[in-house]
Design a protein around this motif. Structure first.
Motif, short mmCIF file in Angstrom:
data_model
loop_
_atom_site.label_atom_id
_atom_site.label_comp_id
_atom_site.label_asym_id
_atom_site.label_seq_id
_atom_site.Cartn_x
_atom_site.Cartn_y
_atom_site.Cartn_z
N ASP A 131 0.87 -1.18 0.00
CA ASP A 131 0.00 0.00 0.00
C ASP A 131 0.91 1.23 0.00
O ASP A 131 1.41 1.64 1.04
N ASP A 132 1.12 1.80 -1.19
CA ASP A 132 2.09 2.87 -1.36
C ASP A 132 1.85 4.06 -0.43
O ASP A 132 2.77 4.45 0.30
N PRO A 133 0.65 4.66 -0.39
CA PRO A 133 0.46 5.82 0.50
C PRO A 133 0.68 5.47 1.98
O PRO A 133 1.31 6.22 2.72
N TRP A 134 0.16 4.33 2.41
CA TRP A 134 0.30 3.91 3.80
C TRP A 134 1.78 3.65 4.14
O TRP A 134 2.27 4.09 5.17
N TYR A 135 2.48 2.95 3.26
CA TYR A 135 3.89 2.60 3.48
C TYR A 135 4.74 3.86 3.62
O TYR A 135 5.57 3.96 4.51
N ARG A 136 4.50 4.83 2.75
CA ARG A 136 5.26 6.10 2.82
C ARG A 136 4.96 6.86 4.11
O ARG A 136 5.84 7.49 4.70
N LYS A 137 3.69 6.80 4.55
CA LYS A 137 3.29 7.49 5.78
C LYS A 137 3.94 6.84 7.01
O LYS A 137 4.47 7.54 7.87
N ILE A 138 3.93 5.51 7.05
CA ILE A 138 4.48 4.77 8.20
C ILE A 138 6.01 4.83 8.21
O ILE A 138 6.62 4.84 9.28
N TYR A 139 6.60 4.87 7.04
CA TYR A 139 8.06 4.87 6.93
C TYR A 139 8.54 6.14 6.21
O TYR A 139 8.83 6.12 5.01
N PRO A 140 8.63 7.26 6.93
CA PRO A 140 9.04 8.51 6.29
C PRO A 140 10.44 8.43 5.68
O PRO A 140 10.73 9.12 4.71
N ASP A 141 11.31 7.58 6.24
CA ASP A 141 12.65 7.42 5.66
C ASP A 141 12.55 6.85 4.24
O ASP A 141 13.29 7.25 3.34
N VAL A 142 11.59 5.95 4.03
CA VAL A 142 11.39 5.38 2.69
C VAL A 142 10.83 6.45 1.76
O VAL A 142 11.27 6.57 0.61
N ALA A 143 9.89 7.25 2.25
CA ALA A 143 9.32 8.32 1.42
C ALA A 143 10.43 9.26 0.95
O ALA A 143 10.46 9.65 -0.23
N GLU A 144 11.37 9.57 1.84
CA GLU A 144 12.51 10.42 1.47
C GLU A 144 13.39 9.75 0.41
O GLU A 144 13.83 10.39 -0.54
N GLN A 145 13.63 8.44 0.58
CA GLN A 145 14.45 7.71 -0.38
C GLN A 145 13.78 7.64 -1.76
O GLN A 145 14.45 7.72 -2.79
N ILE A 146 12.45 7.50 -1.77
CA ILE A 146 11.72 7.49 -3.04
C ILE A 146 11.81 8.86 -3.70
O ILE A 146 12.10 8.97 -4.89
N SER A 154 7.08 2.47 -3.26
CA SER A 154 7.10 1.66 -2.04
C SER A 154 7.28 0.17 -2.34
O SER A 154 7.97 -0.54 -1.61
N ALA A 155 6.65 -0.31 -3.41
CA ALA A 155 6.78 -1.72 -3.77
C ALA A 155 8.23 -2.05 -4.11
O ALA A 155 8.75 -3.10 -3.73
#
Length: 191
Positions: A131-146, A154-155
């Motif tokens: 779940d891209d929006p949920w994953y980015r919200k839960i893992y802000p470090d991943v959102a920054e890396q994306i 996220s996938a």
């Protein structure tokens, strides 16, 4: 204090196993493209009578219950569980060493490698929805890396590193992963 099936029950289960022949349409054949199918990997979890004949349950001095089973049975269970979510093409595209062995005919398939070695080597190739929006919200470090272009989405992150890190791909899996973490914690693991 071990709970084992009686010898009679174990013998009966083994005899039942020998009598039953799976229909060709019941178990998918996993073979290299263009090669004749020579082996099957399981695609379902067997009925309890089979596992009860193989599994030994024990309660240790600490009161924790554990299960011991032959490695062959463990691998068959892993194959059955993985078959539903395993992505053969993706696994081979990201594991050149495995692809070469499959092309040479040394391995029947990427799934065969995943079950025998890849899972414990933490190689991932699973069709688990992220779940891209949920994953980015839960893992802000991943959102920054994306955002920085290190991952496509996220996938991509989950497949390349999030699975191995124990991250949750979607909210619907949060309870399952929390239960696995608790089992590992209670049994002396590190995750």
């Amino acid at each position: 204090m071990a709970e084992r099936p009686s010898k009679a029950a174990a013998s009966a289960a083994k005899a039942d196993v020998k009598k039953q022949k799976p229909a060709a349409q019941d178990a998918p054949v996993v073979a290299k493209a263009g090669a004749p199918a020579t082996a099957r990997l399981p695609s379902y979890v067997p009925p309890p009578m089979f596992l009860n004949a193989l599994v030994r349950r024990e309660r240790g001095p600490n009161g924790r219950e554990s299960v011991t089973m032959p490695v062959e049975a463990y691998r068959k269970l892993l194959a059955a569980a993985a078959a539903a979510v395993f992505d053969e093409a993706d696994y081979l595209s990201r594991n050149d060493d495995v692809r070469a062995l499959v092309e040479k005919g040394t391995l029947l398939s990427g799934l065969q490698h995943y079950v025998s070695d890849g899972y414990t080597e933490r190689r991932a190739s699973l069709k688990i929805p992220v779940d891209d929006p949920w994953y980015r919200k839960i893992y802000p470090d991943v959102a920054e890396q994306i955002t920085a272009g290190q991952f496509k989405d996220s996938a991509d992150h989950f497949t390349r590193s999030g699975f191995q890190e124990g991250r949750v791909p979607a909210e619907i899996y949060a309870g399952d992963i929390a239960e696995w973490r608790e089992i590992v914690r209670k049994n002396g693991g590190t995750r």
